[in-house]
Design a protein around this motif. Structure first.
Motif, PDB file in Angstrom:
ATOM      1  N   HIS A  55       0.828  -1.211   0.000  1.00  0.00           N
ATOM      2  CA  HIS A  55       0.000   0.000   0.000  1.00  0.00           C
ATOM      3  C   HIS A  55       0.864   1.264   0.000  1.00  0.00           C
ATOM      4  CE1 HIS A  55      -3.368  -2.675   0.750  1.00  0.00           C
ATOM      5  NE2 HIS A  55      -4.198  -1.651   0.630  1.00  0.00           N
ATOM      6  N   ILE A  56       1.976   1.245   0.719  1.00  0.00           N
ATOM      7  CA  ILE A  56       2.894   2.407   0.738  1.00  0.00           C
ATOM      8  C   ILE A  56       3.480   2.619  -0.661  1.00  0.00           C
ATOM      9  CG2 ILE A  56       5.109   3.290   1.608  1.00  0.00           C
ATOM     10  CD1 ILE A  56       4.449   1.853   4.280  1.00  0.00           C
ATOM     11  N   ASN A  57       3.929   1.521  -1.292  1.00  0.00           N
ATOM     12  CA  ASN A  57       4.527   1.620  -2.636  1.00  0.00           C
ATOM     13  C   ASN A  57       3.545   2.204  -3.645  1.00  0.00           C
ATOM     14  OD1 ASN A  57       7.001   0.634  -1.827  1.00  0.00           O
ATOM     15  ND2 ASN A  57       6.512  -1.500  -2.337  1.00  0.00           N
ATOM     16  N   GLN A  58       2.274   1.769  -3.573  1.00  0.00           N
ATOM     17  CA  GLN A  58       1.270   2.288  -4.515  1.00  0.00           C
ATOM     18  C   GLN A  58       0.938   3.748  -4.195  1.00  0.00           C
ATOM     19  OE1 GLN A  58       1.533   0.605  -6.830  1.00  0.00           O
ATOM     20  NE2 GLN A  58       0.130  -1.088  -7.112  1.00  0.00           N
ATOM     21  N   ALA A  59       0.946   4.100  -2.907  1.00  0.00           N
ATOM     22  CA  ALA A  59       0.641   5.483  -2.506  1.00  0.00           C
ATOM     23  C   ALA A  59       1.722   6.448  -2.982  1.00  0.00           C
ATOM     24  CB  ALA A  59       0.479   5.570  -0.994  1.00  0.00           C
ATOM     25  N   ILE A  60       3.016   6.056  -2.852  1.00  0.00           N
ATOM     26  CA  ILE A  60       4.083   6.974  -3.301  1.00  0.00           C
ATOM     27  C   ILE A  60       4.126   7.040  -4.834  1.00  0.00           C
ATOM     28  CG2 ILE A  60       5.493   6.840  -1.192  1.00  0.00           C
ATOM     29  CD1 ILE A  60       7.370   4.892  -2.597  1.00  0.00           C
ATOM     30  N   LYS A  61       3.711   5.940  -5.499  1.00  0.00           N
ATOM     31  CA  LYS A  61       3.641   5.967  -6.967  1.00  0.00           C
ATOM     32  C   LYS A  61       2.497   6.888  -7.412  1.00  0.00           C
ATOM     33  CE  LYS A  61       3.628   3.055 -11.056  1.00  0.00           C
ATOM     34  NZ  LYS A  61       3.556   1.705 -11.630  1.00  0.00           N
ATOM     35  N   ALA A  62       1.346   6.770  -6.742  1.00  0.00           N
ATOM     36  CA  ALA A  62       0.186   7.606  -7.078  1.00  0.00           C
ATOM     37  C   ALA A  62       0.498   9.089  -6.879  1.00  0.00           C
ATOM     38  CB  ALA A  62      -1.016   7.207  -6.225  1.00  0.00           C
ATOM     39  N   ASN A  63       1.202   9.412  -5.782  1.00  0.00           N
ATOM     40  CA  ASN A  63       1.511  10.814  -5.469  1.00  0.00           C
ATOM     41  C   ASN A  63       2.719  11.341  -6.232  1.00  0.00           C
ATOM     42  OD1 ASN A  63      -0.168  12.081  -3.060  1.00  0.00           O
ATOM     43  ND2 ASN A  63      -0.004   9.886  -2.672  1.00  0.00           N
ATOM     44  N   GLY A  64       3.698  10.476  -6.485  1.00  0.00           N
ATOM     45  CA  GLY A  64       4.941  10.947  -7.089  1.00  0.00           C
ATOM     46  C   GLY A  64       5.005  10.854  -8.597  1.00  0.00           C
ATOM     47  N   ILE A  65       4.329   9.851  -9.172  1.00  0.00           N
ATOM     48  CA  ILE A  65       4.477   9.606 -10.614  1.00  0.00           C
ATOM     49  C   ILE A  65       3.205   9.943 -11.401  1.00  0.00           C
ATOM     50  CG2 ILE A  65       4.830   7.793 -12.341  1.00  0.00           C
ATOM     51  CD1 ILE A  65       6.673   6.458 -10.215  1.00  0.00           C
ATOM     52  N   TYR A 124     -12.875   4.905 -20.477  1.00  0.00           N
ATOM     53  CA  TYR A 124     -13.943   4.583 -19.518  1.00  0.00           C
ATOM     54  C   TYR A 124     -13.959   3.081 -19.252  1.00  0.00           C
ATOM     55  CZ  TYR A 124     -15.751   9.303 -20.146  1.00  0.00           C
ATOM     56  OH  TYR A 124     -15.882  10.668 -20.172  1.00  0.00           O
ATOM     57  N   GLY A 125     -14.140   2.721 -17.968  1.00  0.00           N
ATOM     58  CA  GLY A 125     -14.227   1.301 -17.618  1.00  0.00           C
ATOM     59  C   GLY A 125     -12.892   0.639 -17.363  1.00  0.00           C
ATOM     60  N   ARG A 126     -11.788   1.263 -17.808  1.00  0.00           N
ATOM     61  CA  ARG A 126     -10.458   0.688 -17.560  1.00  0.00           C
ATOM     62  C   ARG A 126      -9.943   1.175 -16.212  1.00  0.00           C
ATOM     63  NH1 ARG A 126      -7.022  -0.401 -22.224  1.00  0.00           N
ATOM     64  NH2 ARG A 126      -8.326  -1.462 -23.741  1.00  0.00           N
ATOM     65  N   ARG A 127      -9.249   0.288 -15.486  1.00  0.00           N
ATOM     66  CA  ARG A 127      -8.670   0.657 -14.189  1.00  0.00           C
ATOM     67  C   ARG A 127      -7.238   0.159 -14.106  1.00  0.00           C
ATOM     68  NH1 ARG A 127     -12.004   2.264 -10.172  1.00  0.00           N
ATOM     69  NH2 ARG A 127     -10.738   1.365  -8.507  1.00  0.00           N
ATOM     70  N   TYR A 128      -6.383   0.939 -13.418  1.00  0.00           N
ATOM     71  CA  TYR A 128      -5.030   0.462 -13.145  1.00  0.00           C
ATOM     72  C   TYR A 128      -5.139  -0.728 -12.197  1.00  0.00           C
ATOM     73  CZ  TYR A 128      -3.336   4.941 -14.996  1.00  0.00           C
ATOM     74  OH  TYR A 128      -3.055   6.023 -15.793  1.00  0.00           O
ATOM     75  N   ASN A 129      -4.214  -1.688 -12.347  1.00  0.00           N
ATOM     76  CA  ASN A 129      -4.313  -2.881 -11.499  1.00  0.00           C
ATOM     77  C   ASN A 129      -3.390  -2.792 -10.285  1.00  0.00           C
ATOM     78  OD1 ASN A 129      -1.899  -3.191 -12.804  1.00  0.00           O
ATOM     79  ND2 ASN A 129      -2.379  -5.136 -13.787  1.00  0.00           N
ATOM     80  N   GLU A 130      -3.415  -3.845  -9.495  1.00  0.00           N
ATOM     81  CA  GLU A 130      -2.589  -4.001  -8.291  1.00  0.00           C
ATOM     82  C   GLU A 130      -2.798  -2.890  -7.258  1.00  0.00           C
ATOM     83  OE1 GLU A 130       1.370  -4.416  -9.846  1.00  0.00           O
ATOM     84  OE2 GLU A 130       1.072  -6.537 -10.276  1.00  0.00           O
ATOM     85  N   GLY A 131      -4.004  -2.321  -7.249  1.00  0.00           N
ATOM     86  CA  GLY A 131      -4.322  -1.326  -6.222  1.00  0.00           C
ATOM     87  C   GLY A 131      -3.877   0.089  -6.545  1.00  0.00           C
ATOM     88  N   LEU A 132      -3.249   0.299  -7.723  1.00  0.00           N
ATOM     89  CA  LEU A 132      -2.788   1.659  -8.074  1.00  0.00           C
ATOM     90  C   LEU A 132      -3.988   2.590  -8.283  1.00  0.00           C
ATOM     91  CD1 LEU A 132      -0.577   3.698  -8.756  1.00  0.00           C
ATOM     92  CD2 LEU A 132      -0.560   2.818 -11.101  1.00  0.00           C
TER      93      LEU A 132
END
Length: 599
Positions: free
Chosen positions: A306-316, A342-350
């Motif tokens: 969750h931390i890795n996805q959060a820093i990716k979401a905020n930083g990249i 529309y309808g597409r989502r990033y995977n692995e919780g991103l």
């Protein structure tokens, strides 16, 4: 051009020379088929099918099949494919890629091999990039194929399985790349064989082939089921990520593991590789924040993720570049076409991490039930071919991955576009000032200008600069997706200035002087015709509905009126030099630069 090419000619020229006798054989039959009655011409389908049943191959009947289809297109649509379109059709039939410049009539080119290959009854799939093109092209060409006794189906989202099954059972099926892929996945999930909608993968003609088979080749089509309830951990991890101090590195840095360099920072953003990694200081902060003894302990793998996805979401991941937020929803922007996915989502919780970052409702996590990439799906076909305006730049990939060669088809008339060399500036500010001055210089003459940018951010920056200079203009990016057709259709009017984030596969022609069809539709709206009727008015499907027939008559009259009105303006724009295109920066793919030029 290298010495060997000069001495021996290019590969495409040699292939065109080899195809020349076949093209001439088709043209030689023109007089014979012109003299046929409607009944005789329609009867050719049965004649050709009989020849196939007696042992002839598709190659043996190619000249007669192409000549039949050409004459049928003339009688039904008053369009007869040019010799270069016959060449393109032969290339497609041979299971190769035809590079045909924008505006050379790829829709009509595809009809020739589609008719020929449909005669063996195994089905032909014509694949386009969006629902609008599949429906528009399918309805228009259905008139020709139905005239010749073949059936045509359309497979687009929102159809019932029974409707889909009928569409795929037809001789020729028009579909989008996404839908045809998802139908294959759904077929692999059915319990009983009879519930499958597709009947096999015989022959596919892929429009915008480089976009689908190269740009989106590794994009997985995923059918998901509901997974676990979304956790509050996304919000907690986001709050933690917002307390951290990042450092950006332009490319892979050998010293990335050297903690002394990054001792004042919490995580490293590698812009080239699009990765975000916690530093030693960042790990310590995480352990304090989440009250952990050791973040890397296997028991803490969920928190670490969750931390890795959060820093990716905020930083990249950047808003209005990688995604937009609309009506409380995070929507991905396609990096190649600039369209909203529309309808597409990033995977692995991103995707959930981005939702937490933007403060919108976090959707439930999902689990993958079935998945396939376009690369693997299209390799299922017995014969695969494609067409596009820009394939030569990806020639090696087509050859290595799909065993497809690319043949460049000459334009019907000589190319008169002038391609200017790149101009390089010391600073971005200097470049954008020069772009604005260039726009104003051509705008003042009345020449229409199309400006290409890579990101929404840059398109809005240019728009703000033009507003300050008092220049009226239109902006086409993922934020204004609904106005796409309207903006593109009128980009060729005298004095028009259009800023676009990406012109790859836009699907609407820019016509010098304006688009009469679009003006006719706008007038019908003012006349209080419903959107449904306006859609039917410019469609080609058969109907005996009086209301639709009346709408088609109105549309035809208005279209004729506006064509006559804009003819002088179109001539004026031609004299001014036509559409002036400015590319403000290079795309990652040279092909997308070429698509902008192709406008």
């Amino acid at each position: 051009m290298n010495l060997l090419t000069k001495l021996f000619g290019s590969y495409s020229k040699k292939e065109l020379k080899r195809i020349e006798p076949l093209k001439q054989a088709v043209l030689a039959l023109d007089d014979k088929y012109t003299k046929m009655t409607d009944e005789e011409l329609k009867g050719q389908t049965a004649v050709l099918k009989e020849r196939l049943s007696l042992g002839s191959s598709l190659d043996d009947i190619l000249p007669e099949a192409f000549a039949t289809c050409r004459e049928a297109m003339w009688r039904v649509l008053t369009i007869k494919p040019f010799p270069v379109q016959i060449i393109g059709g032969i290339i497609l039939h041979q299971g190769r890629i035809a590079e045909m410049k924008t505006g050379e009539g790829k829709t009509f080119t595809a009809a020739l091999p589609a008719y020929l290959n449909a005669l063996n009854g195994k089905g032909v799939h014509i694949v386009t990039v969006n629902d609008y093109l599949a429906k528009y092209q399918g309805e228009m060409m259905a008139r020709v194929f139905n005239y010749l006794g073949l059936t045509v189906g359309l497979a687009i989202p929102g159809m019932e399985p029974d409707e889909k099954k009928k569409a795929y059972a037809c001789d020729i099926t028009y579909a989008t790349n996404n839908e045809i892929g998802f139908d294959y996945l759904r077929d692999n999930m059915v319990t009983y064989k009879e519930r499958k909608v597709q009947r096999g993968h015989n022959f596919a003609i892929v429009d915008e082939v480089d976009s689908i088979l190269i740009d989106e080749a590794r994009t997985p089509l995923i059918i998901s089921g509901q997974g676990e309830q979304s956790t509050e951990l996304y919000n907690v991890a986001d709050r933690f990520a917002k307390t951290l101090r990042p450092i950006r590195v332009a490319e892979t840095n050998e010293k990335e593991d050297n903690d002394e360099i990054y001792e004042d920072y919490d995580y490293i953003i590698n812009e080239k590789q699009k990765t975000a990694t916690l530093t030693k200081r960042g790990v310590k902060k995480a352990e304090q924040f989440f009250s952990l003894e050791n973040l890397t302990d296997p028991d803490n793998i969920t928190i670490q993720h969750h931390i890795n996805q959060a820093i990716k979401a905020n930083g990249i991941m950047q808003r209005d570049i990688d995604y937009v937020v609309r009506d409380g929803e995070v929507i991905i922007v396609d990096e190649f076409t600039g369209r909203l996915m529309y309808g597409r989502r990033y995977n692995e919780g991103l995707h959930q991490a981005i939702e937490a970052k933007e403060g919108v409702k976090i959707a439930r996590e999902s689990k993958t039930l079935a998945t396939i990439t376009f690369q693997n799906f299209f390799r299922l076909y017995n014969k695969l071919s494609g067409m596009t305006g820009t394939a030569m730049t990806e020639e090696s990939e087509f050859s290595e991955i799909y065993k497809l060669d690319v043949v460049e088809i000459p334009t019907n008339k000589p190319m008169i576009r002038e391609d200017c060399p790149d101009v390089v500036y010391k600073t971005e500010k200097g470049k954008f000032n020069a772009v604005i001055n260039d726009i104003i210089e051509h705008h003042e003459k009345g020449q229409p200008v199309l400006v290409g940018t890579i990101t929404i951010e840059k398109s809005e920056q240019l728009s703000a600069m033009l507003k300050r200079r008092g220049i009226k203009h239109e902006v086409l990016n993922a934020k204004y997706h609904e106005k796409e057709a309207e903006i593109v259709a009128q980009a060729g009017r005298k004095g028009a200035v259009t800023i676009a984030t990406n012109m790859a596969g836009r699907g609407t022609d820019i016509l010098l002087g304006g688009n009469a069809e679009f003006m006719a539709r706008a007038e019908m709206r003012r006349m209080q015709f419903s959107e449904e009727l306006i859609g039917e008015a410019s469609a080609y499907g058969y109907t005996d509905d009086e209301e639709i027939l009346n709408a088609r008559k109105t549309f035809a009259e208005l279209n004729k009126k506006y064509k006559a009105e804009i003819a002088p303006e179109a001539e004026e724009v031609r004299k001014l030099g036509g559409l002036y295109i400015i590319g403000t920066e290079r795309h990652e793919s040279r092909r997308i630069d070429n698509q902008l030029r192709g406008r």
